[in-house]
Scaffold this motif. Structure first.
Motif, PDB file in Angstrom:
ATOM      1  N   MET A 296      -1.999  -2.772   3.568  1.00 61.37           N
ATOM      2  CA  MET A 296      -3.070  -2.307   2.704  1.00 61.37           C
ATOM      3  C   MET A 296      -2.533  -1.437   1.565  1.00 61.37           C
ATOM      4  O   MET A 296      -2.996  -1.538   0.419  1.00 61.37           O
ATOM      5  N   ASP A 297      -1.543  -0.572   1.858  1.00 64.39           N
ATOM      6  CA  ASP A 297      -0.946   0.256   0.812  1.00 64.39           C
ATOM      7  C   ASP A 297      -0.279  -0.602  -0.255  1.00 64.39           C
ATOM      8  O   ASP A 297      -0.416  -0.359  -1.455  1.00 64.39           O
ATOM      9  N   ILE A 298       0.460  -1.598   0.190  1.00 62.24           N
ATOM     10  CA  ILE A 298       1.167  -2.478  -0.751  1.00 62.24           C
ATOM     11  C   ILE A 298       0.171  -3.286  -1.579  1.00 62.24           C
ATOM     12  O   ILE A 298       0.318  -3.428  -2.795  1.00 62.24           O
ATOM     13  N   ILE A 299      -0.874  -3.788  -0.910  1.00 59.47           N
ATOM     14  CA  ILE A 299      -1.901  -4.563  -1.627  1.00 59.47           C
ATOM     15  C   ILE A 299      -2.611  -3.683  -2.651  1.00 59.47           C
ATOM     16  O   ILE A 299      -2.842  -4.091  -3.794  1.00 59.47           O
ATOM     17  N   MET A 300      -2.952  -2.448  -2.257  1.00 64.68           N
ATOM     18  CA  MET A 300      -3.607  -1.525  -3.195  1.00 64.68           C
ATOM     19  C   MET A 300      -2.719  -1.230  -4.387  1.00 64.68           C
ATOM     20  O   MET A 300      -3.180  -1.180  -5.527  1.00 64.68           O
ATOM     21  N   ALA A 301      -1.419  -1.023  -4.131  1.00 59.67           N
ATOM     22  CA  ALA A 301      -0.477  -0.732  -5.211  1.00 59.67           C
ATOM     23  C   ALA A 301      -0.461  -1.868  -6.221  1.00 59.67           C
ATOM     24  O   ALA A 301      -0.469  -1.636  -7.439  1.00 59.67           O
ATOM     25  N   MET A 302      -0.466  -3.090  -5.737  1.00 62.62           N
ATOM     26  CA  MET A 302      -0.441  -4.246  -6.636  1.00 62.62           C
ATOM     27  C   MET A 302      -1.789  -4.401  -7.353  1.00 62.62           C
ATOM     28  O   MET A 302      -1.838  -4.673  -8.556  1.00 62.62           O
TER      29      MET A 302
ATOM     30  N   GLY B 284       0.316  -2.024 -10.117  1.00 62.07           N
ATOM     31  CA  GLY B 284       1.746  -1.863  -9.880  1.00 62.07           C
ATOM     32  C   GLY B 284       2.498  -3.183 -10.053  1.00 62.07           C
ATOM     33  O   GLY B 284       1.934  -4.253  -9.848  1.00 62.07           O
ATOM     34  N   ASP B 285       3.764  -3.084 -10.459  1.00 61.74           N
ATOM     35  CA  ASP B 285       4.586  -4.274 -10.663  1.00 61.74           C
ATOM     36  C   ASP B 285       5.521  -4.547  -9.491  1.00 61.74           C
ATOM     37  O   ASP B 285       6.014  -5.659  -9.342  1.00 61.74           O
ATOM     38  N   ASP B 286       5.779  -3.519  -8.677  1.00 62.01           N
ATOM     39  CA  ASP B 286       6.637  -3.707  -7.507  1.00 62.01           C
ATOM     40  C   ASP B 286       6.410  -2.532  -6.563  1.00 62.01           C
ATOM     41  O   ASP B 286       5.774  -1.535  -6.928  1.00 62.01           O
ATOM     42  N   PHE B 287       6.942  -2.651  -5.350  1.00 62.74           N
ATOM     43  CA  PHE B 287       6.755  -1.625  -4.326  1.00 62.74           C
ATOM     44  C   PHE B 287       8.085  -1.439  -3.604  1.00 62.74           C
ATOM     45  O   PHE B 287       8.666  -2.408  -3.111  1.00 62.74           O
ATOM     46  N   VAL B 288       8.560  -0.193  -3.555  1.00 57.40           N
ATOM     47  CA  VAL B 288       9.810   0.127  -2.865  1.00 57.40           C
ATOM     48  C   VAL B 288       9.500   1.120  -1.759  1.00 57.40           C
ATOM     49  O   VAL B 288       8.901   2.169  -2.007  1.00 57.40           O
ATOM     50  N   GLN B 289       9.892   0.771  -0.543  1.00 60.23           N
ATOM     51  CA  GLN B 289       9.587   1.616   0.617  1.00 60.23           C
ATOM     52  C   GLN B 289      10.678   2.660   0.828  1.00 60.23           C
ATOM     53  O   GLN B 289      11.877   2.371   0.711  1.00 60.23           O
ATOM     54  N   LYS B 290      10.268   3.895   1.136  1.00 56.31           N
ATOM     55  CA  LYS B 290      11.211   4.942   1.538  1.00 56.31           C
ATOM     56  C   LYS B 290      11.516   4.810   3.031  1.00 56.31           C
ATOM     57  O   LYS B 290      10.612   4.479   3.804  1.00 56.31           O
TER      58      LYS B 290
ATOM     59  N   VAL C 122       2.647  -0.684 -19.360  1.00 60.18           N
ATOM     60  CA  VAL C 122       4.009  -0.295 -19.012  1.00 60.18           C
ATOM     61  C   VAL C 122       4.283  -0.606 -17.537  1.00 60.18           C
ATOM     62  O   VAL C 122       3.421  -0.397 -16.680  1.00 60.18           O
ATOM     63  N   PRO C 123       5.470  -1.156 -17.203  1.00 62.25           N
ATOM     64  CA  PRO C 123       5.768  -1.466 -15.795  1.00 62.25           C
ATOM     65  C   PRO C 123       5.736  -0.217 -14.911  1.00 62.25           C
ATOM     66  O   PRO C 123       6.240   0.838 -15.298  1.00 62.25           O
ATOM     67  N   ILE C 124       5.142  -0.372 -13.727  1.00 57.02           N
ATOM     68  CA  ILE C 124       5.068   0.724 -12.759  1.00 57.02           C
ATOM     69  C   ILE C 124       5.590   0.234 -11.415  1.00 57.02           C
ATOM     70  O   ILE C 124       5.096  -0.767 -10.883  1.00 57.02           O
ATOM     71  N   ILE C 125       6.598   0.927 -10.895  1.00 62.69           N
ATOM     72  CA  ILE C 125       7.108   0.636  -9.556  1.00 62.69           C
ATOM     73  C   ILE C 125       6.645   1.752  -8.630  1.00 62.69           C
ATOM     74  O   ILE C 125       6.940   2.929  -8.871  1.00 62.69           O
ATOM     75  N   PHE C 126       5.918   1.399  -7.583  1.00 62.66           N
ATOM     76  CA  PHE C 126       5.522   2.393  -6.582  1.00 62.66           C
ATOM     77  C   PHE C 126       6.674   2.622  -5.609  1.00 62.66           C
ATOM     78  O   PHE C 126       7.338   1.672  -5.177  1.00 62.66           O
ATOM     79  N   ILE C 127       6.915   3.884  -5.290  1.00 61.67           N
ATOM     80  CA  ILE C 127       7.932   4.264  -4.308  1.00 61.67           C
ATOM     81  C   ILE C 127       7.239   5.137  -3.272  1.00 61.67           C
ATOM     82  O   ILE C 127       6.693   6.193  -3.618  1.00 61.67           O
ATOM     83  N   SER C 128       7.224   4.703  -2.028  1.00 64.32           N
ATOM     84  CA  SER C 128       6.438   5.453  -1.049  1.00 64.32           C
ATOM     85  C   SER C 128       6.911   5.211   0.380  1.00 64.32           C
ATOM     86  O   SER C 128       7.498   4.174   0.694  1.00 64.32           O
TER      87      SER C 128
END
Length: 224
Positions: free
Chosen positions: A85-91, A95-101, A73-79
């Motif tokens: 390193m955080d983005i690389i770990m998420a992928m 993870g399928d994508d990364f959205v920054q707060k 199932v697709p997972i988008i990280f929001i953080s």
């Protein structure tokens, strides 16, 4: 209707996201008990997950890894964590994508819609798992998961428990089970079915699922 699960510790953010999802016509659910993320996923069967990294008890990387054991199932990280390193770990964790707060709701919705179109346009939207009383049957790799223990099932064992879990709470006759095992044209007689069920029960008992399959004398088998 697409179902989206929100795993976000900030109450205000998750409520804003849920409200926006509903405006777009999605069905949304946010997790309130962060020790039950995996069980909520199994029961809700979402088409996408929005996952924060910083969560109580276990972080988003942990839950992503658990979900990836049974589903794509697709997972988008929001953080708010935004280092490379955080983005690389998420992928790397699946993870399928990364959205920054802080993020734009318009950008988030654009990403959600794009991934949903890409993932589901040319495939059926079906659950990959069946869950009953904490036991999770993975339909893709013929395994069952219970209390962190994963069990590999043979072809016949998988077919038996699949039909029983599909009909949980109802008695399934021995004839019906044998017909499902005959689909590959390999003859399964009554005694062979008994041997397969007993072997399956032993395996289930080894991971803590004693009495998971019950016999109804003269009728068949049932999972309650």
């Amino acid at each position: 209707m697409f179902k989206i699960m929100i795993v976000e510790d900030d109450i205000k953010i998750r409520e804003i996201i849920l409200e926006n999802l509903q405006k777009w016509g999605f069905d949304g659910l946010y997790v309130e008990d962060f020790g039950e993320v995996f069980n909520t996923f199994v029961k809700y069967e979402p088409h996408m997950i929005l996952m924060d990294i910083n969560l109580p008890s276990f972080d988003g990387f942990y839950w992503c890894n658990k979900i990836r054991e049974v589903s794509k199932v697709p997972i988008i990280f929001i953080s708010s964590r935004n280092t490379n390193m955080d983005i690389i770990m998420a992928m790397n964790m699946g993870g399928d994508d990364f959205v920054q707060k802080p993020f734009s709701l318009d950008v988030l919705m654009a990403k959600i819609n794009a991934i949903l179109r890409r993932t589901y346009s040319y495939s059926n939207i079906e659950a990959n798992v069946i869950e009953h009383n904490g036991a999770t049957l993975n339909l893709k790799d013929s395994t069952i998961l219970y209390n962190e223990e994963k069990l590999d099932l043979t072809k016949n064992e998988f077919k038996i428990i699949y039909i029983l879990m599909q009909n949980s709470g109802s008695v399934v006759s021995r004839d019906k089970i044998m017909r499902s095992l005959w689909e590959d044209e390999s003859f399964i007689d009554d005694n062979t079915l008994t041997v397969n069920v007993n072997r399956l029960r032993k395996k289930l008992s080894d991971i803590g699922l004693s009495d998971f399959i019950q016999t109804k004398k003269g009728q068949g088998y049932i999972i309650l």
